[in-house]
Motif scaffolding. Structure first.
Motif, PDB file in Angstrom:
ATOM      1  N   GLU A 161      -1.975 -12.042  -6.447  1.00 53.44           N
ATOM      2  CA  GLU A 161      -2.706 -11.656  -5.243  1.00 53.44           C
ATOM      3  C   GLU A 161      -1.733 -11.459  -4.094  1.00 53.44           C
ATOM      4  OE1 GLU A 161      -6.547 -13.048  -2.538  1.00 53.44           O
ATOM      5  OE2 GLU A 161      -5.837 -14.282  -4.197  1.00 53.44           O
ATOM      6  N   THR A 162      -1.813 -10.297  -3.468  1.00 52.05           N
ATOM      7  CA  THR A 162      -0.912  -9.957  -2.374  1.00 52.05           C
ATOM      8  C   THR A 162      -1.724  -9.539  -1.156  1.00 52.05           C
ATOM      9  OG1 THR A 162      -0.758  -7.597  -2.878  1.00 52.05           O
ATOM     10  CG2 THR A 162       0.693  -9.075  -4.112  1.00 52.05           C
ATOM     11  N   ALA A 163      -1.032  -9.021  -0.163  1.00 52.85           N
ATOM     12  CA  ALA A 163      -1.721  -8.534   1.031  1.00 52.85           C
ATOM     13  C   ALA A 163      -2.679  -7.401   0.712  1.00 52.85           C
ATOM     14  CB  ALA A 163      -0.690  -8.070   2.067  1.00 52.85           C
ATOM     15  N   CYS A 164      -2.461  -6.724  -0.395  1.00 48.76           N
ATOM     16  CA  CYS A 164      -3.330  -5.616  -0.802  1.00 48.76           C
ATOM     17  C   CYS A 164      -4.313  -6.033  -1.887  1.00 48.76           C
ATOM     18  CB  CYS A 164      -2.487  -4.438  -1.293  1.00 48.76           C
ATOM     19  SG  CYS A 164      -1.430  -3.722  -0.013  1.00 48.76           S
ATOM     20  N   GLY A 165      -4.479  -7.318  -2.106  1.00 53.03           N
ATOM     21  CA  GLY A 165      -5.400  -7.786  -3.129  1.00 53.03           C
ATOM     22  C   GLY A 165      -4.677  -8.143  -4.417  1.00 53.03           C
ATOM     23  N   VAL A 166      -5.444  -8.303  -5.491  1.00 60.20           N
ATOM     24  CA  VAL A 166      -4.888  -8.628  -6.799  1.00 60.20           C
ATOM     25  C   VAL A 166      -4.295  -7.356  -7.400  1.00 60.20           C
ATOM     26  CG1 VAL A 166      -5.370  -9.497  -9.104  1.00 60.20           C
ATOM     27  CG2 VAL A 166      -6.545 -10.490  -7.124  1.00 60.20           C
ATOM     28  N   GLN A 167      -3.022  -7.423  -7.785  1.00 55.97           N
ATOM     29  CA  GLN A 167      -2.287  -6.232  -8.214  1.00 55.97           C
ATOM     30  C   GLN A 167      -2.338  -6.036  -9.729  1.00 55.97           C
ATOM     31  OE1 GLN A 167      -0.965  -4.079  -5.887  1.00 55.97           O
ATOM     32  NE2 GLN A 167      -2.063  -5.470  -4.541  1.00 55.97           N
ATOM     33  N   LYS A 168      -2.449  -4.753 -10.107  1.00 55.09           N
ATOM     34  CA  LYS A 168      -2.494  -4.370 -11.519  1.00 55.09           C
ATOM     35  C   LYS A 168      -1.500  -3.248 -11.788  1.00 55.09           C
ATOM     36  CE  LYS A 168      -5.820  -7.150 -12.851  1.00 55.09           C
ATOM     37  NZ  LYS A 168      -5.606  -8.228 -13.847  1.00 55.09           N
ATOM     38  N   GLU A 169      -0.232  -3.509 -11.600  1.00 50.40           N
ATOM     39  CA  GLU A 169       0.840  -2.562 -11.913  1.00 50.40           C
ATOM     40  C   GLU A 169       0.685  -1.224 -11.198  1.00 50.40           C
ATOM     41  OE1 GLU A 169       3.679  -2.958 -13.451  1.00 50.40           O
ATOM     42  OE2 GLU A 169       3.264  -5.072 -13.806  1.00 50.40           O
ATOM     43  N   VAL A 170       0.196  -1.244  -9.976  1.00 49.13           N
ATOM     44  CA  VAL A 170       0.067  -0.027  -9.177  1.00 49.13           C
ATOM     45  C   VAL A 170       0.680  -0.293  -7.808  1.00 49.13           C
ATOM     46  CG1 VAL A 170      -1.503   1.637  -8.124  1.00 49.13           C
ATOM     47  CG2 VAL A 170      -2.032   0.670 -10.378  1.00 49.13           C
ATOM     48  N   SER A 171       1.575   0.577  -7.384  1.00 49.42           N
ATOM     49  CA  SER A 171       2.150   0.420  -6.045  1.00 49.42           C
ATOM     50  C   SER A 171       1.079   0.736  -5.003  1.00 49.42           C
ATOM     51  CB  SER A 171       3.342   1.353  -5.867  1.00 49.42           C
ATOM     52  OG  SER A 171       2.965   2.695  -6.102  1.00 49.42           O
ATOM     53  N   SER A 172       1.099   0.043  -3.886  1.00 48.95           N
ATOM     54  CA  SER A 172       0.077   0.237  -2.867  1.00 48.95           C
ATOM     55  C   SER A 172       0.625  -0.128  -1.498  1.00 48.95           C
ATOM     56  CB  SER A 172      -1.170  -0.599  -3.188  1.00 48.95           C
ATOM     57  OG  SER A 172      -0.829  -1.970  -3.312  1.00 48.95           O
ATOM     58  N   TYR A 173      -0.139   0.242  -0.477  1.00 50.44           N
ATOM     59  CA  TYR A 173       0.235  -0.046   0.908  1.00 50.44           C
ATOM     60  C   TYR A 173      -0.975  -0.614   1.637  1.00 50.44           C
ATOM     61  CZ  TYR A 173       1.576   0.412   5.773  1.00 50.44           C
ATOM     62  OH  TYR A 173       1.852   0.133   7.090  1.00 50.44           O
ATOM     63  N   CYS A 174      -0.722  -1.592   2.497  1.00 50.03           N
ATOM     64  CA  CYS A 174      -1.783  -2.196   3.289  1.00 50.03           C
ATOM     65  C   CYS A 174      -1.298  -2.398   4.726  1.00 50.03           C
ATOM     66  CB  CYS A 174      -2.203  -3.541   2.714  1.00 50.03           C
ATOM     67  SG  CYS A 174      -2.977  -3.410   1.105  1.00 50.03           S
ATOM     68  N   PRO A 175      -2.058  -1.918   5.722  1.00 51.05           N
ATOM     69  CA  PRO A 175      -1.716  -2.152   7.136  1.00 51.05           C
ATOM     70  C   PRO A 175      -2.143  -3.543   7.570  1.00 51.05           C
ATOM     71  CG  PRO A 175      -3.669  -0.799   7.002  1.00 51.05           C
ATOM     72  CD  PRO A 175      -3.229  -1.043   5.577  1.00 51.05           C
ATOM     73  N   ASP A 176      -1.428  -4.576   7.113  1.00 55.14           N
ATOM     74  CA  ASP A 176      -1.827  -5.955   7.376  1.00 55.14           C
ATOM     75  C   ASP A 176      -1.284  -6.443   8.705  1.00 55.14           C
ATOM     76  OD1 ASP A 176       0.861  -6.336   6.905  1.00 55.14           O
ATOM     77  OD2 ASP A 176       0.576  -7.061   4.861  1.00 55.14           O
ATOM     78  N   GLU A 177      -1.468  -7.758   8.956  1.00 54.94           N
ATOM     79  CA  GLU A 177      -1.053  -8.343  10.221  1.00 54.94           C
ATOM     80  C   GLU A 177       0.460  -8.399  10.374  1.00 54.94           C
ATOM     81  OE1 GLU A 177      -1.357 -11.518   7.146  1.00 54.94           O
ATOM     82  OE2 GLU A 177      -2.635  -9.866   7.837  1.00 54.94           O
ATOM     83  N   GLN A 178       1.200  -8.177   9.296  1.00 55.99           N
ATOM     84  CA  GLN A 178       2.657  -8.167   9.364  1.00 55.99           C
ATOM     85  C   GLN A 178       3.197  -6.813   9.832  1.00 55.99           C
ATOM     86  OE1 GLN A 178       4.442 -10.912   8.895  1.00 55.99           O
ATOM     87  NE2 GLN A 178       2.613 -12.094   8.394  1.00 55.99           N
ATOM     88  N   GLY A 179       2.324  -5.859  10.090  1.00 54.06           N
ATOM     89  CA  GLY A 179       2.764  -4.538  10.513  1.00 54.06           C
ATOM     90  C   GLY A 179       2.762  -3.532   9.384  1.00 54.06           C
ATOM     91  N   GLY A 180       2.377  -3.960   8.195  1.00 55.73           N
ATOM     92  CA  GLY A 180       2.314  -3.047   7.054  1.00 55.73           C
ATOM     93  C   GLY A 180       3.142  -3.557   5.895  1.00 55.73           C
ATOM     94  N   SER A 181       2.545  -3.594   4.714  1.00 59.77           N
ATOM     95  CA  SER A 181       3.230  -4.106   3.523  1.00 59.77           C
ATOM     96  C   SER A 181       3.189  -3.072   2.401  1.00 59.77           C
ATOM     97  CB  SER A 181       2.572  -5.402   3.028  1.00 59.77           C
ATOM     98  OG  SER A 181       2.699  -6.428   3.983  1.00 59.77           O
ATOM     99  N   VAL A 182       4.327  -2.881   1.761  1.00 59.68           N
ATOM    100  CA  VAL A 182       4.387  -2.085   0.540  1.00 59.68           C
ATOM    101  C   VAL A 182       4.477  -3.063  -0.626  1.00 59.68           C
ATOM    102  CG1 VAL A 182       5.381  -0.027   1.603  1.00 59.68           C
ATOM    103  CG2 VAL A 182       6.901  -1.825   0.786  1.00 59.68           C
TER     104      VAL A 182
END
Length: 395
Positions: A229-250
């Motif tokens: 589980e990451t800032a973009c939710g539970v990951q399943k071998e797919v790259s993703s991006y989320c505009p979280d409180e850290q300013g954005g996470s890859v």
């Protein structure tokens, strides 16, 4: 902390719950009453009756004898008796008042009454207005210098997408950015590869984003295990991006890359570069307000087809930004030979129609090829304005 139970009646009275009988010979111990004045104990002995004060009453009994009644007229005490028991009445003499004073009092009274009536009428009028329109704004006059208008204008979401200052910031400068030498043989190597490539992308995009008037921040990198589980939710071998409180996470995978690298080296390398380029493009959209504005317009789409079209416009622009970077670094990043062929294959087979779910949210292979070729050839963000393109170009 749980609320304490409400005290019972008589709780704060000294002696507890109720009084004892007046004839009780033993009283209960007193209960403290914080911040209360001292109170006599209920059921205790009554205080003694105060003694009568002798000599404090005027008596008609003569001090020298036992005869009752007033003294005879020739008695020296007769005058004192009459002064106490039969005093002369005080005559009433009406005072004369000044006519001017009376007039002033009448005028003042009229002013007070008139002012009260006016005030009451004003209050009642305001009350009637409130009853008729309880949700109306209060009629409060702003103080000197105050304004009820917004202090600054807000750019509409449509303008953020179609007229973003990023489109007029100019081409990306030519950059020497070699392919990172780390190969995907371990999680640590994959992390190091992405860290090196992000640093190079930052160097290219920071002056463009700053020139457009936005604050630049490098994205946070998360290399995850499958199911983590990451800032973009539970990951399943797919790259993703989320505009979280850290300013954005890859968020980037690594396990599949390590599994495929021994037999498909060029494909694994192309996949790493292309995947990071795509999510970094989404980070640029977040920095410039495009990400949020696209979300807002998606939320007001008339139907699911309109929502998917908004998704495709954003995803295709992100890929175009990625291609613009690699076009600016083409002299140093070796997109040629087998690596270029695998890169091209990824694009041609990366359309929605080739996915298992076939959800039309990233664009067809034709649209993906169109926008990546534009970005790579121009290295200019202005050519990546998918939000003004015809629907056929973002299919």
């Amino acid at each position: 902390m749980a609320d304490k139970p409400a005290p019972k009646p008589g709780h704060f009275l000294p002696g507890g719950e109720g009084a004892q009988g007046a004839d009780s010979t033993e009283s209960k111990p007193a209960v403290a009453a914080p911040l209360a004045a001292p109170t006599p104990r209920l059921g205790g002995e009554a205080p003694p009756t105060p003694p009568q004060l002798s000599g404090s009453r005027i008596d008609s009994k003569r001090l020298s004898g036992t005869r009752l009644g007033p003294p005879p007229p020739d008695d020296p005490a007769a005058a004192a008796y009459r002064a106490v028991f039969h005093p002369e009445p005080i005559p009433f003499v009406p005072k004369k008042r000044s006519k001017a004073l009376v007039a002033a009092v009448v005028v003042a009274a009229l002013l007070i009454v008139g002012g009260g009536v006016a005030f009451a009428a004003k209050v009642l009028t305001s009350y009637d207005d409130f009853v008729a329109n309880p949700m109306g704004s209060p009629s409060v006059r702003p103080s000197d210098g105050a304004t009820t208008e917004p202090t600054r204008k807000v750019t509409p979401d449509a303008d953020v997408l179609t007229k973003n200052p990023l489109y007029t910031a100019g081409k990306l400068p030519v950059v020497k950015c070699q392919e990172p030498a780390y190969r995907p043989t371990s999680k640590e190597n994959v992390r190091s590869y992405y860290q090196a490539l992000i640093a190079c992308m930052d160097k290219v995009w920071e002056p463009i984003v700053t020139k457009a008037g936005f604050e630049f921040r490098s994205p946070r990198l998360i290399v995850f295990d499958e199911g983590q589980e990451t800032a973009c939710g539970v990951q399943k071998e797919v790259s993703s991006y989320c505009p979280d409180e850290q300013g954005g996470s890859v968020t980037m995978p690594w396990q599949d890359l390590m599994d495929h690298y021994p037999t498909h080296k060029a494909l694994a390398r192309a996949d790493m570069a292309q995947s990071l380029g795509f999510v970094y493009g989404a980070h640029l959209q977040n920095l410039t307000g495009i990400f949020d504005a696209s979300d807002n317009l998606r939320d007001t789409a008339a139907n699911p087809a309109g929502q998917l079209e908004q998704d495709r416009r954003r995803a295709l622009q992100s890929n175009c930004f990625s291609a613009a970077f690699f076009g600016a670094a083409k002299a140093s990043f070796p997109l040629r030979g087998e690596l270029l062929r695998q890169w091209t294959s990824l694009i041609q087979h990366g359309g929605d129609e080739n996915t298992k779910e076939k959800v039309r949210d990233h664009g067809s292979a034709k649209s993906l090829t169109l926008w990546m070729n534009r970005g790579f050839a121009s290295t200019d963000p202005a050519t990546c304005n998918t939000f003004v393109a015809a629907p056929a170009q973002v299919s």
